[in-house]
Design a protein around this motif. Structure first.
Motif, short mmCIF file in Angstrom:
data_model
loop_
_atom_site.label_atom_id
_atom_site.label_comp_id
_atom_site.label_asym_id
_atom_site.label_seq_id
_atom_site.Cartn_x
_atom_site.Cartn_y
_atom_site.Cartn_z
N HIS A 196 0.80 -1.37 0.14
CA HIS A 196 -0.09 0.12 0.06
C HIS A 196 0.70 1.34 -0.06
CE1 HIS A 196 0.68 -0.06 4.41
NE2 HIS A 196 0.37 1.24 4.20
N GLN A 230 1.91 1.86 -3.62
CA GLN A 230 0.73 2.01 -4.41
C GLN A 230 0.52 3.53 -4.29
OE1 GLN A 230 -2.64 -0.31 -3.66
NE2 GLN A 230 -3.99 0.89 -5.14
N ASN A 231 0.84 4.17 -2.91
CA ASN A 231 0.22 5.29 -2.59
C ASN A 231 1.47 6.25 -3.06
OD1 ASN A 231 -2.25 4.87 -1.41
ND2 ASN A 231 -1.49 4.74 0.85
#
Length: 175
Positions: free
Chosen positions: A122, A125-126
């Motif tokens: 994550h 992804q961010n």
């Protein structure tokens, strides 16, 4: 650890609603007026390094692990308590309405040479990237994001408060 601030998100109406506590360790790594932060492309903000403390870890062990994962730091030294920022924020998953976020902040030194990061999926992804930045530039950037970006994350208020407090208490300057 001394309490720096207790904040309640404006959407929280009832602090007796089902709540769980999440503990995190956050690192303050300074070189003069430059600070090592995480830039998050998704939210267009700068945050202190760090994250959740695992059940089997002390606050300091969590801090060291997070620094290794997010920056590749292989030596963390001179760890000193800075303070605790607690906040009550909305939680939009089943079983709980509120998350009580406890951010334990520490000042420390790390290696000048950073190794490969081990970011979680994550975080990748961010678009999270560790960067050295002038602390005043980071504050200005976050304030502009707070004022103009509808995609801002919930943590930016905490992070901007902490950056301003670091300027005042650790650098002895006014922002």
């Amino acid at each position: 650890m001394k309490l720096l601030k207790s904040a309640v998100h404006p959407e929280i109406r009832d602090l007796s609603a089902p709540t769980f506590t999440r503990k995190a360790a956050r690192a303050i790594v300074l070189k003069g007026e430059d600070i090592l932060l995480l830039y998050t492309q998704r939210y267009h903000d700068y945050t202190l390094l760090g994250g959740g403390i695992d059940d089997c870890e002390t606050h300091v062990e969590g801090l060291i692990r997070e620094l290794r994962e997010e920056t590749g730091a292989h030596s963390v030294t001179n760890i000193k308590e800075f303070g605790l920022y607690e906040e009550f924020r909305p939680w939009h998953k089943s079983d709980f309405d509120i998350v009580h976020m406890e951010s334990y902040c520490f000042v420390c030194d790390i290696d000048s040479e950073l190794l490969t990061t081990k970011l979680e999926p994550h975080e990748i992804q961010n678009g999270m990237t560790p960067v050295w930045i002038n602390i005043f530039d980071a504050i200005k950037h976050n304030e502009e994001t707070l004022a103009s970006n509808p995609k801002k994350g919930l943590s930016i208020v905490r992070e901007t408060f902490l950056l301003k407090l670091i300027v005042k208490q650790l650098l002895g300057l006014q922002n």
